[in-house]
Design an enzyme around this catalytic site. Structure first.
Site, mmCIF file in Angstrom:
data_model
loop_
_atom_site.group_PDB
_atom_site.id
_atom_site.type_symbol
_atom_site.label_atom_id
_atom_site.label_comp_id
_atom_site.label_asym_id
_atom_site.label_seq_id
_atom_site.Cartn_x
_atom_site.Cartn_y
_atom_site.Cartn_z
ATOM 1 C CB CYS A 144 -66.966 -29.709 -11.287
ATOM 2 S SG CYS A 144 -68.313 -29.705 -12.313
ATOM 3 C CB CYS B 203 -69.756 -25.728 -18.160
ATOM 4 S SG CYS B 203 -68.850 -25.442 -16.695
ATOM 5 C CB THR C 262 -72.084 -32.450 -14.186
ATOM 6 O OG1 THR C 262 -71.179 -33.378 -14.617
ATOM 7 C CG2 THR C 262 -71.533 -31.560 -13.451
ATOM 8 C CD GLU D 85 -70.426 -35.779 -11.864
ATOM 9 O OE1 GLU D 85 -69.812 -36.014 -10.736
ATOM 10 O OE2 GLU D 85 -70.142 -34.618 -12.286
ATOM 11 C CG HIS E 104 -68.951 -30.273 -21.690
ATOM 12 N ND1 HIS E 104 -69.273 -29.136 -20.896
ATOM 13 C CD2 HIS E 104 -68.340 -31.295 -20.814
ATOM 14 C CE1 HIS E 104 -69.028 -29.499 -19.558
ATOM 15 N NE2 HIS E 104 -68.388 -30.701 -19.586
ATOM 16 C CE1 TYR F 177 -64.752 -31.071 -19.478
ATOM 17 C CE2 TYR F 177 -63.231 -32.568 -18.370
ATOM 18 C CZ TYR F 177 -64.631 -32.140 -18.563
ATOM 19 O OH TYR F 177 -65.534 -32.887 -17.810
ATOM 20 C CB CYS G 137 -63.283 -26.056 -15.680
ATOM 21 S SG CYS G 137 -62.945 -27.692 -16.250
ATOM 22 C CD GLU H 76 -65.189 -34.388 -14.475
ATOM 23 O OE1 GLU H 76 -65.861 -34.103 -15.492
ATOM 24 O OE2 GLU H 76 -63.852 -33.700 -14.532
HETATM 25 FE FE1 SF4 Z 1 -67.313 -29.241 -14.435
HETATM 26 FE FE2 SF4 Z 1 -65.329 -28.531 -15.960
HETATM 27 FE FE3 SF4 Z 1 -67.410 -29.713 -17.073
HETATM 28 FE FE4 SF4 Z 1 -67.673 -27.392 -16.181
HETATM 29 S S1 SF4 Z 1 -66.392 -27.882 -17.760
HETATM 30 S S2 SF4 Z 1 -69.101 -28.867 -15.771
HETATM 31 S S3 SF4 Z 1 -66.334 -27.316 -14.361
HETATM 32 S S4 SF4 Z 1 -65.971 -30.656 -15.525
#
Ligand code: SF4
Length: 484
Positions: free
Chosen positions: A98, A102, A189, A256, A291, A295, A298, A442
């Site tokens: 991660c 984002c 995060t 985190e 957000h 997913y 990433c 996660e």
């Molecule tokens: Fe992390 Fe993916 Fe969330 Fe970006 S979208 S903060 S890479 S878990």
């Protein structure tokens, strides 16, 4: 735009209050517990400088016309939404972890649009304030964490019903020049290696919760902001076993923190919502949509790394030609691309908001994230299946290097001829880190737990319309057409 090196130097200069394993941490930029997370965030700066990633990682500011890092951009088209997903997959492929930036990116886009809506209805000037802060974030290329989830106390009670009033972040005092806030945000995060935090309410609010409907920006080292960094599986390996970490450079997830706001003063220029409880839910929904859109970006980048590691391990272990292994690898790739399809689809189905910015389609974004809570587990299960039990029982790097027993590890853990034992151990550790413990949790709870996606899917799925479609074809309440 900053380079990765400049980003590291910039956070080295800050003096936030951070605690980890009972110690006060003075410098996250160089501490081994934080280094993988700093490295991953630094790559969002370095890749923006690389010509081959320029199109994905940079954008033109609609405010200044300047070239900016995409993580500080406000989406203004479908193309922006699609590029975001492609950027996240590219970063996931390079980090296998991660890269944290984002959340603030999604927070800025959500607050940008909601402040516009609040101003239109209430005659406030939040949007202008947000634009001013955003200009600074863009010109300085700041990393901003998105702080939404409150600690929540008793989940049966609303914010104002809690016995302890601080279990949701709230306005404790209003002053002429700003507000004083108190409370805590959990699971943030990039919470210790950002330049500042964008704080937003966590759920729908009623009139009695108005003090909890608050959004603001605060620098990470503002007085009264306290960070307690969370533990992760295998985190002690960061300090003495480089190979056993698997992904030495970038770690397993984002790092985190619990962030406490202990009577923190926020000047009015940094306040973007203060009591407009009617807009809290819409802000949460826009942020969640943004957000959850990510997913299938990433996580597919990470899955690409995992499929590759599993394939390489099967070659080292001599199982790569077995048909069931190839079948499982294909299944892993199929699930990966299914997730990617969802993210691309919700981006293409996105739309413009009154502020002129774009958001992804909420229904498809929630489907994307709900699929991640299943498919990532299935991809991990298949990787573990192919890897074999050695994934959980391999001796440590320290034994492999030990002058007395190292020769046994070398001899008995070897795979096919011509490939060093070290290669097998490194691949096993990478797969272990990506499929065990914190990494999977996660995928389940990041961007909201599965039930949160189900609630939004139920709201968007329009079951009544689907029922009417069925009733029409079944001729319920109608005379059937005569066909002969
Ligand atoms: Fe992390 Fe993916 Fe969330 Fe970006 S979208 S903060 S890479 S878990």
């Amino acid at each position: 735009m900053m380079t990765g090196k400049e980003y590291r130097e910039s956070i080295r200069r800050l003096k936030p209050e951070i605690y980890y394993l009972g110690e006060k941490i003075d410098n996250v930029a160089d501490h081994p517990a934080f280094l993988p997370h700093v490295n991953a965030a630094a790559l969002t700066y370095d890749m923006a400088q690389a010509p081959e990633f320029e199109e994905l990682l940079t954008a033109k500011s609609h405010l200044t016309g300047q070239k900016i890092n995409r993580f500080t951009h406000i989406h203004h088209s479908h193309d922006d939404l699609v590029k975001k997903v492609k950027m996240l997959r590219a970063l996931g492929q390079q980090t296998g972890s991660c890269f944290q930036r984002c959340v603030g990116f999604d927070g800025l886009n959500s607050v940008y649009s909601i402040t516009y809506d609040i101003d239109q209805k209430m005659g406030t000037d939040y949007h202008k304030r947000l634009v001013n802060v955003l200009k600074e974030i863009q010109s300085k290329d700041l990393m901003v964490s998105g702080a939404m989830t409150d600690v929540k106390g008793n989940r049966r009670l609303s914010p104002s019903q809690q016995k302890d009033p601080d279990l949701f972040v709230h306005v404790a005092e209003k002053k002429k020049d700003g507000i004083v806030v108190r409370g805590a945000k959990a699971h943030i995060t990039g919470g210790v290696n950002s330049h500042g935090h964008l704080v937003m309410p966590t759920s729908a609010m009623k009139a009695e919760d108005a003090d909890y409907a608050v959004a603001f920006y605060v620098p990470i080292d503002a007085p009264g902001v306290v960070h307690i960094f969370g533990r992760q599986t295998n985190d002690t390996r960061k300090c003495n076993c480089f190979m056993d970490q698997g992904n030495v450079d970038y770690g397993i997830v984002g790092g985190e923190a619990l962030i406490i706001f202990d009577n923190v003063f926020i000047p009015w220029e940094h306040v973007f919502m203060c009591g407009e409880y009617e807009f809290a839910y819409e802000l949460v929904e826009r942020f969640a949509t943004a957000h959850r859109q990510n997913y299938g970006g990433c996580k597919t980048g990470l899955a690409d790394v995992l499929v590759g590691a599993t394939y390489a391990l099967s070659q080292v272990q001599g199982t790569d030609r077995a048909s069931h292994i190839r079948d499982k690898l294909v299944e892993m790739a199929h699930l990966t691309e299914t997730l990617y399809c969802c993210s691309i689809a919700c981006s293409c189905q996105g739309y413009a908001l009154p502020a002129g910015s774009y958001m992804a389609d909420p229904l498809l974004a929630n489907v994307t994230k709900l699929n991640v809570t299943r498919h990532v587990y299935e991809i991990a299960r298949l990787a573990q299946d192919i890897a074999g039990g050695i994934l959980a029982t391999a001796p440590s790097e320290l034994d492999w290097k030990d002058p007395k027993v190292g020769k046994y590890v070398e001899k008995y853990l070897k795979g096919v001829e011509g490939v060093p034992t070290e290669t097998r151990l490194r691949l096993l550790r990478l797969i272990e880190g990506m499929t065990c413990g914190t990494a999977l949790v996660e995928s389940m709870h990041g961007a909201g737990s599965p039930q949160a996606q189900r609630i939004m899917i139920e709201r968007q799925a329009n079951l009544e319309r689907k029922k009417r479609l069925a009733e029409k074809l079944a001729k319920i309440g109608e005379q059937p057409l005569l066909v002969c």
